[in-house]
Motif scaffolding. Structure first.
Motif, short mmCIF file in Angstrom:
data_model
loop_
_atom_site.label_atom_id
_atom_site.label_comp_id
_atom_site.label_asym_id
_atom_site.label_seq_id
_atom_site.Cartn_x
_atom_site.Cartn_y
_atom_site.Cartn_z
N PHE A 9 0.36 -12.71 2.01
CA PHE A 9 0.52 -12.92 0.58
C PHE A 9 1.04 -11.67 -0.10
O PHE A 9 1.96 -11.73 -0.93
CB PHE A 9 -0.82 -13.34 -0.04
CG PHE A 9 -0.82 -13.35 -1.53
CD1 PHE A 9 -0.18 -14.36 -2.23
CD2 PHE A 9 -1.41 -12.32 -2.25
CE1 PHE A 9 -0.15 -14.38 -3.61
CE2 PHE A 9 -1.39 -12.32 -3.63
CZ PHE A 9 -0.76 -13.35 -4.31
N LEU A 10 0.46 -10.50 0.22
CA LEU A 10 0.91 -9.25 -0.40
C LEU A 10 2.35 -8.92 -0.04
O LEU A 10 3.12 -8.47 -0.89
CB LEU A 10 -0.02 -8.11 0.00
CG LEU A 10 -1.42 -8.16 -0.60
CD1 LEU A 10 -2.28 -7.06 -0.02
CD2 LEU A 10 -1.38 -8.09 -2.10
N GLN A 15 7.98 -8.82 -1.93
CA GLN A 15 9.37 -9.25 -1.80
C GLN A 15 9.85 -9.93 -3.08
O GLN A 15 11.00 -9.75 -3.50
CB GLN A 15 9.53 -10.20 -0.62
CG GLN A 15 9.45 -9.53 0.73
CD GLN A 15 9.54 -10.52 1.88
OE1 GLN A 15 9.55 -11.74 1.66
NE2 GLN A 15 9.59 -10.01 3.10
N GLN A 16 8.96 -10.69 -3.72
CA GLN A 16 9.33 -11.37 -4.95
C GLN A 16 9.44 -10.41 -6.12
O GLN A 16 10.27 -10.60 -7.02
CB GLN A 16 8.31 -12.46 -5.29
CG GLN A 16 8.32 -13.63 -4.33
CD GLN A 16 7.20 -14.62 -4.61
OE1 GLN A 16 6.34 -14.37 -5.45
NE2 GLN A 16 7.19 -15.72 -3.88
N LYS A 17 8.58 -9.41 -6.17
CA LYS A 17 8.58 -8.41 -7.25
C LYS A 17 8.71 -7.02 -6.65
O LYS A 17 7.70 -6.35 -6.42
CB LYS A 17 7.28 -8.50 -8.05
CG LYS A 17 7.11 -9.77 -8.83
CD LYS A 17 5.81 -9.73 -9.57
CE LYS A 17 6.08 -9.59 -11.03
NZ LYS A 17 4.86 -9.50 -11.82
N PRO A 18 9.91 -6.55 -6.39
CA PRO A 18 10.06 -5.24 -5.76
C PRO A 18 9.59 -4.07 -6.64
O PRO A 18 9.31 -2.99 -6.13
CB PRO A 18 11.56 -5.12 -5.50
CG PRO A 18 12.21 -6.33 -6.04
CD PRO A 18 11.17 -7.24 -6.58
N THR A 19 9.46 -4.28 -7.93
CA THR A 19 9.02 -3.20 -8.82
C THR A 19 7.51 -3.19 -9.01
O THR A 19 7.00 -2.41 -9.82
CB THR A 19 9.69 -3.35 -10.19
OG1 THR A 19 9.30 -4.59 -10.77
CG2 THR A 19 11.20 -3.27 -10.08
N LEU A 20 6.78 -4.00 -8.29
CA LEU A 20 5.34 -4.15 -8.47
C LEU A 20 4.59 -2.84 -8.26
O LEU A 20 3.75 -2.45 -9.08
CB LEU A 20 4.79 -5.22 -7.53
CG LEU A 20 3.30 -5.50 -7.62
CD1 LEU A 20 2.98 -6.10 -8.98
CD2 LEU A 20 2.86 -6.42 -6.51
#
Length: 61
Positions: A9-10, A15-20
């Motif tokens: 999940f992480l 991958q979906q939010k590279p700026t996380l």
């Protein structure tokens, strides 16, 4: 190689939010990273502090 559901999940979230991670670091710095304390200034602030009366609701007697 085995990866737990949480790890998967992480990884997917990253991958979906590279700026996380950068956003998390910025938020952490707002809340937890403090400027160094100037000890002389702190001593002045503590010396100039007015003591509170023992019972603040009836201090005009």
């Amino acid at each position: 190689m085995y990866q737990s559901d949480i790890t998967q999940f992480l990884n997917q979230l990253k991958q979906q939010k590279p700026t996380l991670e950068a956003e998390q670091r910025r938020g952490r710095s707002l809340l937890w990273d403090k400027q160094p304390v100037d000890l002389d200034e702190r001593a002045k602030q503590q010396a100039s502090r007015v003591e509170q009366t023992p019972y603040v609701y009836y201090q005009n007697f």
